[in-house]
Design a protein around this motif. Sequence first.
Motif, PDB file in Angstrom:
ATOM      1  N   ILE A   1       0.991  -1.247   0.048  1.00  0.00           N
ATOM      2  CA  ILE A   1       0.081   0.101  -0.049  1.00  0.00           C
ATOM      3  C   ILE A   1       1.414   1.367  -0.024  1.00  0.00           C
ATOM      4  O   ILE A   1       1.617   1.412   0.223  1.00  0.00           O
ATOM      5  CB  ILE A   1      -1.160   0.107   1.280  1.00  0.00           C
ATOM      6  N   ALA A   2       0.044   2.224  -0.292  1.00  0.00           N
ATOM      7  CA  ALA A   2       1.454   3.648  -0.962  1.00  0.00           C
ATOM      8  C   ALA A   2      -0.215   4.773  -0.246  1.00  0.00           C
ATOM      9  O   ALA A   2      -0.696   4.859  -0.186  1.00  0.00           O
ATOM     10  CB  ALA A   2       1.443   4.112  -1.943  1.00  0.00           C
ATOM     11  N   VAL A   3       1.177   5.342   1.073  1.00  0.00           N
ATOM     12  CA  VAL A   3       0.489   6.696   1.123  1.00  0.00           C
ATOM     13  C   VAL A   3       0.938   7.971   0.470  1.00  0.00           C
ATOM     14  O   VAL A   3       1.699   8.121   0.891  1.00  0.00           O
ATOM     15  CB  VAL A   3       0.427   6.363   2.720  1.00  0.00           C
ATOM     16  N   VAL A   4      -0.696   8.452   0.503  1.00  0.00           N
ATOM     17  CA  VAL A   4      -0.059   9.976  -0.054  1.00  0.00           C
ATOM     18  C   VAL A   4      -0.932  10.679   1.142  1.00  0.00           C
ATOM     19  O   VAL A   4      -2.007  11.030   1.350  1.00  0.00           O
ATOM     20  CB  VAL A   4      -0.798  10.143  -1.083  1.00  0.00           C
ATOM     21  N   ILE A   5       0.414  12.019   1.526  1.00  0.00           N
ATOM     22  CA  ILE A   5       0.169  13.233   2.534  1.00  0.00           C
ATOM     23  C   ILE A   5       0.598  14.098   1.655  1.00  0.00           C
ATOM     24  O   ILE A   5       1.480  14.245   0.898  1.00  0.00           O
ATOM     25  CB  ILE A   5       0.842  12.728   3.544  1.00  0.00           C
ATOM     26  N   LEU A   6      -0.514  15.324   2.145  1.00  0.00           N
ATOM     27  CA  LEU A   6      -0.236  16.177   1.401  1.00  0.00           C
ATOM     28  C   LEU A   6       0.511  17.395   2.554  1.00  0.00           C
ATOM     29  O   LEU A   6      -0.561  17.481   3.974  1.00  0.00           O
ATOM     30  CB  LEU A   6      -1.417  17.803   0.600  1.00  0.00           C
ATOM     31  N   THR A   7       1.301  18.292   2.222  1.00  0.00           N
ATOM     32  CA  THR A   7       1.788  19.007   3.732  1.00  0.00           C
ATOM     33  C   THR A   7       2.003  20.785   2.945  1.00  0.00           C
ATOM     34  O   THR A   7       2.325  20.973   2.081  1.00  0.00           O
ATOM     35  CB  THR A   7       3.182  18.151   4.113  1.00  0.00           C
ATOM     36  N   TYR A   8       2.315  21.150   4.403  1.00  0.00           N
ATOM     37  CA  TYR A   8       3.084  22.353   4.686  1.00  0.00           C
ATOM     38  C   TYR A   8       2.979  23.011   5.492  1.00  0.00           C
ATOM     39  O   TYR A   8       1.727  23.077   6.305  1.00  0.00           O
ATOM     40  CB  TYR A   8       1.616  23.441   3.633  1.00  0.00           C
ATOM     41  N   ASN A   9       4.090  23.279   5.933  1.00  0.00           N
ATOM     42  CA  ASN A   9       4.694  23.694   7.779  1.00  0.00           C
ATOM     43  C   ASN A   9       3.903  22.628   8.281  1.00  0.00           C
ATOM     44  O   ASN A   9       3.310  23.034   9.257  1.00  0.00           O
ATOM     45  CB  ASN A   9       4.382  24.487   7.494  1.00  0.00           C
ATOM     46  N   GLU A  10       4.533  21.537   8.303  1.00  0.00           N
ATOM     47  CA  GLU A  10       3.827  20.357   9.238  1.00  0.00           C
ATOM     48  C   GLU A  10       4.449  19.556  10.170  1.00  0.00           C
ATOM     49  O   GLU A  10       4.035  18.260  10.520  1.00  0.00           O
ATOM     50  CB  GLU A  10       2.764  19.149   8.320  1.00  0.00           C
ATOM     51  N   SER A  11       5.418  20.173  10.818  1.00  0.00           N
ATOM     52  CA  SER A  11       6.914  20.203  11.594  1.00  0.00           C
ATOM     53  C   SER A  11       5.677  19.381  12.879  1.00  0.00           C
ATOM     54  O   SER A  11       6.665  18.430  13.384  1.00  0.00           O
ATOM     55  CB  SER A  11       7.304  21.211  11.847  1.00  0.00           C
ATOM     56  N   MET A  12       4.660  20.087  12.807  1.00  0.00           N
ATOM     57  CA  MET A  12       4.338  19.426  14.209  1.00  0.00           C
ATOM     58  C   MET A  12       3.448  18.603  13.950  1.00  0.00           C
ATOM     59  O   MET A  12       3.249  17.443  15.674  1.00  0.00           O
ATOM     60  CB  MET A  12       3.161  20.921  15.105  1.00  0.00           C
ATOM     61  N   HIS A  13       3.392  18.062  13.175  1.00  0.00           N
ATOM     62  CA  HIS A  13       2.311  17.103  13.191  1.00  0.00           C
ATOM     63  C   HIS A  13       3.192  15.640  12.129  1.00  0.00           C
ATOM     64  O   HIS A  13       2.716  14.116  12.028  1.00  0.00           O
ATOM     65  CB  HIS A  13       1.924  17.501  12.162  1.00  0.00           C
ATOM     66  N   ILE A  14       3.403  15.564  10.862  1.00  0.00           N
ATOM     67  CA  ILE A  14       4.340  14.519  10.339  1.00  0.00           C
ATOM     68  C   ILE A  14       4.799  14.063  10.717  1.00  0.00           C
ATOM     69  O   ILE A  14       4.664  12.861  10.561  1.00  0.00           O
ATOM     70  CB  ILE A  14       4.914  15.644   8.811  1.00  0.00           C
ATOM     71  N   ARG A  15       5.909  14.017  11.737  1.00  0.00           N
ATOM     72  CA  ARG A  15       5.912  12.941  12.278  1.00  0.00           C
ATOM     73  C   ARG A  15       5.718  11.706  12.867  1.00  0.00           C
ATOM     74  O   ARG A  15       4.952  10.648  12.331  1.00  0.00           O
ATOM     75  CB  ARG A  15       7.469  12.890  13.551  1.00  0.00           C
ATOM     76  N   ARG A  16       4.388  12.223  13.061  1.00  0.00           N
ATOM     77  CA  ARG A  16       3.239  11.104  13.980  1.00  0.00           C
ATOM     78  C   ARG A  16       2.733  10.885  13.216  1.00  0.00           C
ATOM     79  O   ARG A  16       2.361   9.436  13.079  1.00  0.00           O
ATOM     80  CB  ARG A  16       2.166  12.449  15.335  1.00  0.00           C
ATOM     81  N   CYS A  17       2.320  11.262  12.090  1.00  0.00           N
ATOM     82  CA  CYS A  17       1.282  11.107  11.417  1.00  0.00           C
ATOM     83  C   CYS A  17       2.730   9.913  10.766  1.00  0.00           C
ATOM     84  O   CYS A  17       1.936   8.580   9.829  1.00  0.00           O
ATOM     85  CB  CYS A  17       1.392  11.359   9.957  1.00  0.00           C
ATOM     86  N   LEU A  18       3.287   9.858  10.152  1.00  0.00           N
ATOM     87  CA  LEU A  18       4.526   9.218   9.016  1.00  0.00           C
ATOM     88  C   LEU A  18       5.000   7.569  10.149  1.00  0.00           C
ATOM     89  O   LEU A  18       5.102   7.441   9.859  1.00  0.00           O
ATOM     90  CB  LEU A  18       5.811   9.436   8.926  1.00  0.00           C
ATOM     91  N   GLU A  19       4.894   7.980  11.460  1.00  0.00           N
ATOM     92  CA  GLU A  19       5.274   7.406  12.723  1.00  0.00           C
ATOM     93  C   GLU A  19       4.349   5.748  12.250  1.00  0.00           C
ATOM     94  O   GLU A  19       5.053   4.687  12.700  1.00  0.00           O
ATOM     95  CB  GLU A  19       5.772   7.687  14.054  1.00  0.00           C
TER      96      GLU A  19
END
Length: 302
Positions: free
Chosen positions: A3-21
């Motif tokens: 499965i591939a996971v697609v994520i849109l971002t703009y200045n998401e340093s507060m959240h992106i680690r939690r999401c990717l983890e």
Amino acid sequence: MKIAVVILTYNESMHIRRCLESVRQITDELYVIDAYSTDDTLEIAESYGAKIFQRKWVNHANQFQWALDNCGISTPWVMRMDADEYLEPALVKEIKERMDSIPASVTGIYIRRKVLFKGKWIRYGGFYPHTLLRIWRNAKGSIEQRWMDEHIVVSEGETIMFREHIVDYNLNSIHWWVNKHNNYAIREMIDLLNIKYGFMEGDQRLLHSGGSSQARRKRFLKEKVYAGIPPGARAFLYFCFRYFVRFGFMDGYRGFIFHFMQGYWYRLLVDVNVKEFEQKMEGDASKERLKEILRTDYNIAI
């Protein structure tokens, strides 16, 4: 299961680690489509091995469909995630256990979403259960081209529902939340104006699809009922329905803030924008005039 996971971002340093983890527990195929972040979003994404693409932002639907069409995703399944979301451990387990045994006739999977606001799970007011088509067979799903409230729609096949949950929990301040909804209000204004004046082609695939009855019902009510109620009155009626009839008051103090801000203040803001826009039209409801106002006053080209 791949499965591939697609994520849109703009200045998401507060959240992106939690999401990717959370999502890397089900796949190493991670695609981040970034709108030129100025924080360390990309550095964090790179540390998780994500494939990164950068593109100027138009809207969610345009950005996400570009990803599906241009990122060379070759996995059998694709999953949509927002940067401020994460998978509960029970959902990780369910995906690992069920994906390999899904019948070939199934092309889409609906997942329940929990919304947290200031640490409070919003369980009432019609906000739970909220079901969204988030996993689909590659090349069988695309995203509605709308300015607001866009959904993934599968072109054929059956859909099923998983039991467990995605969690939507944004950690930003209320100031950020208000600014975000100021921008959302313009996008929602465009959709409501288009329902009334039909100045651009509308994507109606959800209403004609065999997908989630919840998503179709909400879209029908929005376009055929809510849009027909006079501006201002509909925001008040929607809040009363959500807070009293659908028991939003049972979400407590933080729930009141959420239901009032998202269910009344935001909806009223949309209506104020609609009325302001219509004043600028000066009686000219032509497609050319509406598009001109969007271009000159809102810097939106349609």
